[in-house]
Design a protein around this motif. Structure first.
Motif, short mmCIF file in Angstrom:
data_model
loop_
_atom_site.label_atom_id
_atom_site.label_comp_id
_atom_site.label_asym_id
_atom_site.label_seq_id
_atom_site.Cartn_x
_atom_site.Cartn_y
_atom_site.Cartn_z
N PRO A 22 0.78 -1.16 0.02
CA PRO A 22 0.09 0.10 0.19
C PRO A 22 0.91 1.27 0.02
CG PRO A 22 0.08 -0.85 2.17
CD PRO A 22 1.09 -1.82 1.42
N TRP A 216 19.82 2.50 9.07
CA TRP A 216 20.26 1.11 8.92
C TRP A 216 19.36 0.11 8.10
CZ3 TRP A 216 17.11 -2.65 10.99
CH2 TRP A 216 16.23 -2.32 12.05
N VAL A 240 1.95 -10.36 -3.05
CA VAL A 240 1.91 -9.94 -1.60
C VAL A 240 2.50 -10.43 -0.61
CG1 VAL A 240 -0.20 -9.38 0.05
CG2 VAL A 240 -0.63 -9.26 -2.49
N ILE A 244 6.00 -9.35 2.22
CA ILE A 244 5.96 -9.06 3.46
C ILE A 244 7.31 -8.70 4.29
CG2 ILE A 244 5.22 -10.22 5.54
CD1 ILE A 244 2.74 -10.92 4.15
N ARG A 247 8.14 -5.19 3.68
CA ARG A 247 7.35 -4.36 4.33
C ARG A 247 7.48 -4.16 5.78
NH1 ARG A 247 0.86 -3.71 4.29
NH2 ARG A 247 0.72 -2.27 6.04
N VAL A 248 7.76 -5.09 6.56
CA VAL A 248 8.31 -4.95 7.96
C VAL A 248 9.08 -4.07 8.19
CG1 VAL A 248 9.18 -6.24 9.96
CG2 VAL A 248 7.76 -7.52 8.23
N PHE A 249 10.26 -3.83 7.40
CA PHE A 249 11.34 -2.66 7.50
C PHE A 249 10.64 -1.61 7.25
CE2 PHE A 249 13.56 -6.58 7.44
CZ PHE A 249 14.79 -6.27 8.64
N ASP A 251 7.49 -0.53 7.07
CA ASP A 251 6.65 -0.04 8.41
C ASP A 251 7.16 0.74 9.69
OD1 ASP A 251 4.11 -0.87 6.83
OD2 ASP A 251 3.70 -2.40 8.17
N TYR A 252 8.32 0.11 9.74
CA TYR A 252 9.27 0.55 10.75
C TYR A 252 9.70 1.91 10.39
CZ TYR A 252 13.28 1.61 13.59
OH TYR A 252 14.32 2.24 14.45
N LEU B 21 17.27 -8.41 14.26
CA LEU B 21 16.30 -6.88 13.92
C LEU B 21 14.95 -7.21 13.25
CD1 LEU B 21 19.30 -4.61 12.63
CD2 LEU B 21 18.10 -4.57 14.78
N GLY B 22 14.94 -8.29 12.42
CA GLY B 22 13.84 -8.64 11.86
C GLY B 22 12.91 -9.14 12.78
N LEU B 25 11.58 -6.52 14.97
CA LEU B 25 10.42 -5.63 14.02
C LEU B 25 9.09 -6.44 13.86
CD1 LEU B 25 12.38 -3.95 11.27
CD2 LEU B 25 11.64 -2.91 13.42
N LEU B 26 9.17 -7.72 13.74
CA LEU B 26 7.89 -8.47 13.49
C LEU B 26 7.33 -8.50 14.92
CD1 LEU B 26 7.43 -10.18 11.19
CD2 LEU B 26 7.95 -12.13 12.33
N PHE B 28 7.21 -6.08 17.16
CA PHE B 28 6.78 -4.46 16.96
C PHE B 28 5.61 -4.54 16.01
CE2 PHE B 28 7.11 -0.53 14.39
CZ PHE B 28 7.04 0.41 15.32
N TRP B 29 5.54 -5.13 15.04
CA TRP B 29 4.55 -5.05 14.21
C TRP B 29 3.33 -5.58 14.84
CZ3 TRP B 29 3.98 -8.25 8.97
CH2 TRP B 29 3.54 -7.31 7.89
N ARG B 34 -3.87 -2.38 14.14
CA ARG B 34 -4.22 -3.38 13.14
C ARG B 34 -4.25 -4.71 13.21
NH1 ARG B 34 -1.23 -2.13 8.39
NH2 ARG B 34 0.51 -3.05 9.44
N PRO B 87 -1.69 -6.80 6.15
CA PRO B 87 -0.83 -6.95 5.06
C PRO B 87 -0.87 -7.92 3.86
CG PRO B 87 0.31 -6.87 7.34
CD PRO B 87 -0.99 -6.92 7.50
#
Lengths: 303, 291
Positions: A22, A216, A240, A244, A247-249, A251-252, B21-22, B25-26, B28-29, B34, B87
């Motif tokens: 999006p 980073w 899609v 993903i 997208r995680v990064f 979004d952050y 880090l991933g 973040l996951l 955190f996500w 949502r 997502p």
């Protein structure tokens, strides 16, 4: 040579990314990997400007650096001479794909020279590579000297080469997480901020903080983004899911930028000033750096 | 030259750091609203009236089923959809264009281009603009099932029913607002009336026998966008005006604001309250505003 297929490739990648992400995630990713600026949501563009992170999508040769490093590391099993030419071929294709604007070309030339140095074992003199790139570009295209993107990218890189080693020596805490990102940002900012203030009448004090928090992610986003967008071109029905991880990064990145821009602090308007003051700033800064350089070499001689 | 094992060690270190880090973040996500809504079941009906400037855009959600009624005047709808959809959900089950004016239609075109759209409901108004042509082209290219809005039709999407109240078959008006689709949404015992830009003349011909909890005020709250007898007949508990801040039309009109105050219906405005989200369990409802 007919290069119109590159336009359609760029368009196809853009379509793939937009189908999988999006807004503003899609625009951010496309801006980062391909320098595409159309279709940016105006609110988010403003947030990037306020937080001093616009360079990620506007003045960036960062994607080029990421590509060079990745290829050079991934292809270690190939003989060095061949590796250099393969990397160079990929790089040229990528520069054409992205569109040969000033920051991209600068990064490509400097990266190639640096690569030449590491692969053939010569000393990697960054300043020399940088000057060759800059002079070469200006001989080829003198009008670039007047372009803000060239000036910014020129100054930022100069900051990394000249200021970074000094700051690295002076400040404690070597090896700390994010220390390098922080110093990198500061080094670039020290040279760039007066020019930004001169052109846009604003100074962002938050910029180093926000940059440390988000920068980073950019190599990761560039890397994952390029790989997944390429796979997405081939198998569009799972785009899609492919998007993903990126997208995680993304979004952050967006979350941080939006939070900080919503603070509406640390962002100052400066009154107009003369270009003489601008020059003076760089002269004083240059003198200071030279002084620091002298001290550090003296120390080295004594010890 | 850098030796091979050195590079490998560095690469592995970077890889481990990246994975760490991933993961971070996951986590955190999953803390975003949502996600927590999704994890806690997401069993309620949600209706978002988006703050998209001067125009209309409302998203109706139940679980993974989405209905979008109008898309607003610009691309801002894409950001809202990004925020509110999970997502991996890139499908809008039903898309409704009430009438082909840009402040309702422009945002739908990128939505059709970027999302998978199941069905598209609109009325074949004759309206000669480039935007409308682009919309029709996008619809054709998407290959979604097209439904012509016509009074009497009922569309079921998941547990949600949409009853089309207007326009009657082959209806024509020189004012395209009055050819607009008017929808009554049913979710168990919760009803919402979406008037689009329908004006008084149309509203006087609507007959709604059920008690309606929520109403999307007609024509951005313009002076001829609300018909008092209809409001008294359906007696909504809440009204939402979709309107842009400092718009050149002077919407919503003071008459409209006074009328709702007189009848005693609380009025929310997207220009002042930001995006309005109404939530219902099928019996009662509650709402939340951005500002």
């Amino acid at each position: 040579m007919d290069l119109s297929f590159l336009d359609s490739l760029r368009e196809a990648i853009a379509e793939t990314v937009r189908a999988g992400l999006p807004e503003p995630q899609a625009s951010l990713l496309l801006g980062t990997i391909l320098g595409i600026k159309s279709g940016f949501p105006p609110d988010f563009y403003e947030s990037l400007r306020i937080t001093g992170t616009l360079h990620v999508v506007v003045v960036s040769g960062f994607n080029i650096t990421v590509i060079i490093n990745t290829l050079a590391q991934a292809l270690v099993f190939i003989p060095s001479r061949l590796r250099f030419f393969i990397t160079l071929a990929f790089l040229t294709a990528f520069v054409l794909l992205v569109g040969a604007n000033a920051p991209v070309v600068r990064a490509a030339i400097m990266g190639s020279i640096a690569l030449l140095g590491t692969i053939f074992g010569r000393q990697n003199d960054a300043l020399r590579a940088f000057l060759i790139a800059a002079i070469g570009m200006l001989i080829f295209q003198p009008s670039w000297a007047a372009e803000l993107s060239f000036q910014l990218s020129f100054l930022a890189t100069l900051g990394l080469i000249l200021v970074f080693p000094r700051l690295d020596q002076l400040l404690p805490g070597k090896g700390l997480l994010l220390r390098e990102t922080f110093l990198t940002t500061i080094s670039a900012q020290i040279l760039v901020w007066p020019l930004l203030a001169y052109h846009f009448g604003t100074v962002s004090v938050l910029s180093p903080v926000v940059n440390v928090l988000v920068l980073w992610t950019i190599p990761i986003i560039t890397y994952i983004g390029l790989v997944t967008a390429t796979i997405g071109l081939l198998v569009s029905n799972i785009v899609v899911l492919l998007m993903i991880p990126a997208r995680v990064f993304l979004d952050y990145f967006i979350w941080i930028v939006e939070r900080f821009s919503a603070l509406k602090v640390g962002y100052f308007a400066v009154s107009q000033f003369s270009w003489v003051a601008l020059i003076l700033y760089f002269v004083v800064l240059g003198g200071g750096l030279w002084f620091l350089y002298q001290i550090s070499t003296e120390k080295q001689l004594k010890s | 030259m850098v030796s091979l094992p050195d590079i490998n060690r560095k690469t592995i270190e970077k890889l481990i750091l990246g994975v760490l880090l991933g993961t971070f973040l996951l986590i955190f996500w999953t803390l975003t609203p949502r996600f927590s809504a999704y994890l806690s079941g997401g069993e309620d009906l949600l209706i978002h009236f988006y703050d998209i400037g001067q125009g209309d855009a409302a998203l109706i959600e139940k679980g993974s089923v989405q209905i979008l009624i109008d898309g607003g005047p610009n691309d801002r709808i894409l950001t809202y959809l990004g925020r509110d959809l999970l997502p991996w959900d890139r499908e809008i089950e039903l898309l409704v264009l009430t009438h082909p004016q840009a402040d309702h239609m422009a945002g739908l075109i990128p939505v059709i281009e970027r999302y998978k759209v199941g069905k598209i409901l609109y009325y074949p108004s004759v309206y000669d603009t480039v935007g409308y042509k682009n919309f029709q082209e996008a619809v054709q290219k998407e290959g979604a099932e097209v439904l012509w809005g016509q009074a009497g039709g009922v569309i079921r999407v998941g547990e949600i029913s949409l009853q089309v109240l207007w326009p009657p078959a082959n209806f024509h008006s020189d004012n395209v607002n009055n050819e607009g689709i008017v929808i009554l949404l049913y979710y168990q015992d919760f009803e919402t009336l979406f008037l689009g830009d329908a004006e008084k003349g149309v509203q006087s011909r609507l007959h709604i026998s059920v008690d309606t909890e929520l109403i999307k005020v007609g024509h951005h709250g313009s002076s001829n966008g609300s018909y008092e007898p209809l409001l008294r007949e359906i007696s909504p508990d809440l009204a939402v005006v979709s309107v842009g801040a400092k718009n050149s039309y002077g919407h919503p009109h003071q008459q409209t604001i006074d009328l709702f105050a007189k009848i005693g219906i609380p009025l929310l405005r997207t220009d002042r309250n930001g995006t309005v989200t109404v939530q219902s369990d099928g019996r009662s409802f509650w709402y939340d505003t951005e500002r």
